[in-house]
Design an enzyme around this catalytic site. Structure first.
Site, PDB file in Angstrom:
ATOM      1  N   ASP A   9       1.394   3.005   9.276  1.00 57.36           N
ATOM      2  CA  ASP A   9       0.927   1.639   8.986  1.00 57.36           C
ATOM      3  C   ASP A   9       2.010   0.924   8.193  1.00 57.36           C
ATOM      4  OD1 ASP A   9      -0.907  -0.582   8.859  1.00 57.36           O
ATOM      5  OD2 ASP A   9      -1.297  -0.061   6.781  1.00 57.36           O
ATOM      6  N   SER A  10       1.880  -0.398   8.122  1.00 61.44           N
ATOM      7  CA  SER A  10       2.803  -1.172   7.299  1.00 61.44           C
ATOM      8  C   SER A  10       2.604  -0.857   5.819  1.00 61.44           C
ATOM      9  CB  SER A  10       2.578  -2.669   7.528  1.00 61.44           C
ATOM     10  OG  SER A  10       1.276  -3.023   7.095  1.00 61.44           O
ATOM     11  N   TYR A  41       3.601  -6.949   7.316  1.00 69.67           N
ATOM     12  CA  TYR A  41       4.291  -7.196   8.582  1.00 69.67           C
ATOM     13  C   TYR A  41       3.808  -8.496   9.236  1.00 69.67           C
ATOM     14  CZ  TYR A  41       6.132  -2.349   9.164  1.00 69.67           C
ATOM     15  OH  TYR A  41       6.806  -1.159   9.051  1.00 69.67           O
ATOM     16  N   GLY A  42       2.534  -8.796   9.039  1.00 71.44           N
ATOM     17  CA  GLY A  42       1.862  -9.865   9.800  1.00 71.44           C
ATOM     18  C   GLY A  42       2.580 -11.193   9.880  1.00 71.44           C
ATOM     19  N   CYS A  72      -2.539   0.462  12.627  1.00 75.68           N
ATOM     20  CA  CYS A  72      -2.216  -0.909  12.237  1.00 75.68           C
ATOM     21  C   CYS A  72      -2.346  -1.778  13.477  1.00 75.68           C
ATOM     22  CB  CYS A  72      -0.777  -0.935  11.720  1.00 75.68           C
ATOM     23  SG  CYS A  72      -0.155  -2.571  11.312  1.00 75.68           S
ATOM     24  N   THR A  74      -1.362  -4.861  13.819  1.00 71.72           N
ATOM     25  CA  THR A  74      -0.141  -5.647  13.990  1.00 71.72           C
ATOM     26  C   THR A  74       0.939  -4.815  14.682  1.00 71.72           C
ATOM     27  OG1 THR A  74      -0.697  -6.778  11.935  1.00 71.72           O
ATOM     28  CG2 THR A  74       1.552  -7.023  12.724  1.00 71.72           C
ATOM     29  N   CYS A 181      -7.711  -5.920  10.982  1.00 73.01           N
ATOM     30  CA  CYS A 181      -6.526  -5.404  10.284  1.00 73.01           C
ATOM     31  C   CYS A 181      -7.009  -4.218   9.469  1.00 73.01           C
ATOM     32  CB  CYS A 181      -5.953  -6.493   9.367  1.00 73.01           C
ATOM     33  SG  CYS A 181      -4.742  -5.894   8.161  1.00 73.01           S
ATOM     34  N   HIS A 183      -6.171  -3.044   6.749  1.00 73.58           N
ATOM     35  CA  HIS A 183      -6.314  -3.250   5.300  1.00 73.58           C
ATOM     36  C   HIS A 183      -7.705  -3.801   4.948  1.00 73.58           C
ATOM     37  CE1 HIS A 183      -1.917  -2.917   5.226  1.00 73.58           C
ATOM     38  NE2 HIS A 183      -1.927  -2.975   3.902  1.00 73.58           N
TER      39      HIS A 183
HETATM   40  N1  DGL Z   1      -2.725  -2.899   8.482  1.00 72.25           N
HETATM   41  C1  DGL Z   1      -2.019  -3.901   9.250  1.00 72.25           C
HETATM   42  C2  DGL Z   1      -2.887  -4.335  10.433  1.00 72.25           C
HETATM   43  O1  DGL Z   1      -3.798  -3.615  10.807  1.00 72.25           O
HETATM   44  C3  DGL Z   1      -1.557  -4.964   8.311  1.00 72.25           C
HETATM   45  C4  DGL Z   1      -0.406  -5.713   8.794  1.00 72.25           C
HETATM   46  C5  DGL Z   1       0.487  -6.345   7.768  1.00 72.25           C
HETATM   47  O2  DGL Z   1       1.247  -5.606   7.137  1.00 72.25           O
HETATM   48  O3  DGL Z   1       0.481  -7.574   7.687  1.00 72.25           O
HETATM   49  O4  DGL Z   1      -2.666  -5.337  11.037  1.00 72.25           O
END
Ligand code: DGL
Length: 253
Positions: A9-10, A41-42, A72, A74, A181, A183
């Site tokens: 994941d990010s 990352y988004g 993730c 994204t 997402c 998070h």
């Molecule tokens: N957990 C990532 C997702 O599911 C978050 C992406 C991010 O880092 O913006 O999209």
């Protein structure tokens, strides 16, 4: 087959998927890498997200993982196709906003999908929307990943931020909210409180059941008892402690 399963994941978000994986696959050994040093990352351009995914997932591949979970939304939207093309032999499981079950849970109202800017703008979501997107409201969760990364998931300021972000949609009849997402399950309570009549969906269980299915089909299941989790991060000191604390916070649910 007691080799590692790689989770990517990010940042912290993938821990919410890992929690589900430990519940459903307690004998497995998981290697989790969160690219916390580069989250979120988004809001980044696609080429940048892809380069970060490649670097992060290479760290998992270097450990000879038997499967990869892109925990993730994204990263899945940006990179899953490329990864599958490069490693056709490897079981790879990605994530997508749980729009399908949410669509069928409607009873006259709308589905609110909360996800990152990248997830909502890439082809994968467009395709999903073409099939299940009637009456969908898509909202970029601006600032939410940052709050989870900063250990502020339960802070009152975070609930206030969410209330401000989602205020324009509270007058709508929302039957389902999709946490698009990984998070956002850590923010489930303040989000759900704003839409008390809505069902909340996320893609975690579906992703892990898909992983289980691929492991079973490939004869790759571990027979160890118990399994284990190794955490790695590109972030600073204290990040792994916060990952473990978030993991424990989901035990209480
Ligand atoms: N957990 C990532 C997702 O599911 C978050 C992406 C991010 O880092 O913006 O999209």
């Amino acid at each position: 087959m007691n080799d590692l399963i790689g989770f990517f994941d990010s940042g912290m978000g993938g821990v919410s998927v890992l929690h589900e994986a430990r519940r459903i696959l307690p004998n497995e050994h998981f290697l989790f890498f969160g690219d916390n040093g580069n989250a979120p990352y988004g809001p980044r351009p696609l080429a940048e997200i892809r380069a970060l995914c490649a670097a992060g997932i290479d760290r998992l591949l270097a450990r000879d993982v038997k499967a990869i979970v892109i925990a993730c939304n994204t990263a899945t939207s940006a990179y899953a196709k490329i990864l599958r093309q490069a490693h056709p032999e490897l079981p790879i499981v990605g994530m997508e906003p749980a729009l399908k079950p949410a669509h069928f849970a409607r009873h006259g109202g709308k589905v609110l999908v909360l996800a990152t800017k990248a997830t909502l703008s890439l082809e994968k979501y467009e395709k999903l929307k073409a099939r299940y997107g009637a009456d969908v409201i898509s909202v970029v969760g601006t600032g939410l990943v940052e709050r989870v990364e900063a250990g502020q998931a339960d802070a009152p300021e975070t609930a206030e931020h969410i209330a401000r972000l989602l205020a324009p949609y509270r007058s709508e009849q929302i039957d389902a909210v999709v946490l698009g997402c990984t998070h956002y399950p850590f923010l489930r309570r303040p989000i759900a409180a704003l839409f008390p009549d809505a069902q909340i969906f996320d893609g975690r269980e579906g992703t892990v059941l898909r992983l289980k299915d691929l492991l079973q089909r490939g004869g790759l299941c571990s027979d160890d008892t118990p399994g284990s989790i190794e955490y790695q991060t590109s972030g600073g000191p204290g990040v792994i402690d916060r990952m473990q604390a978030l993991m424990a916070s989901l035990d209480a649910e």
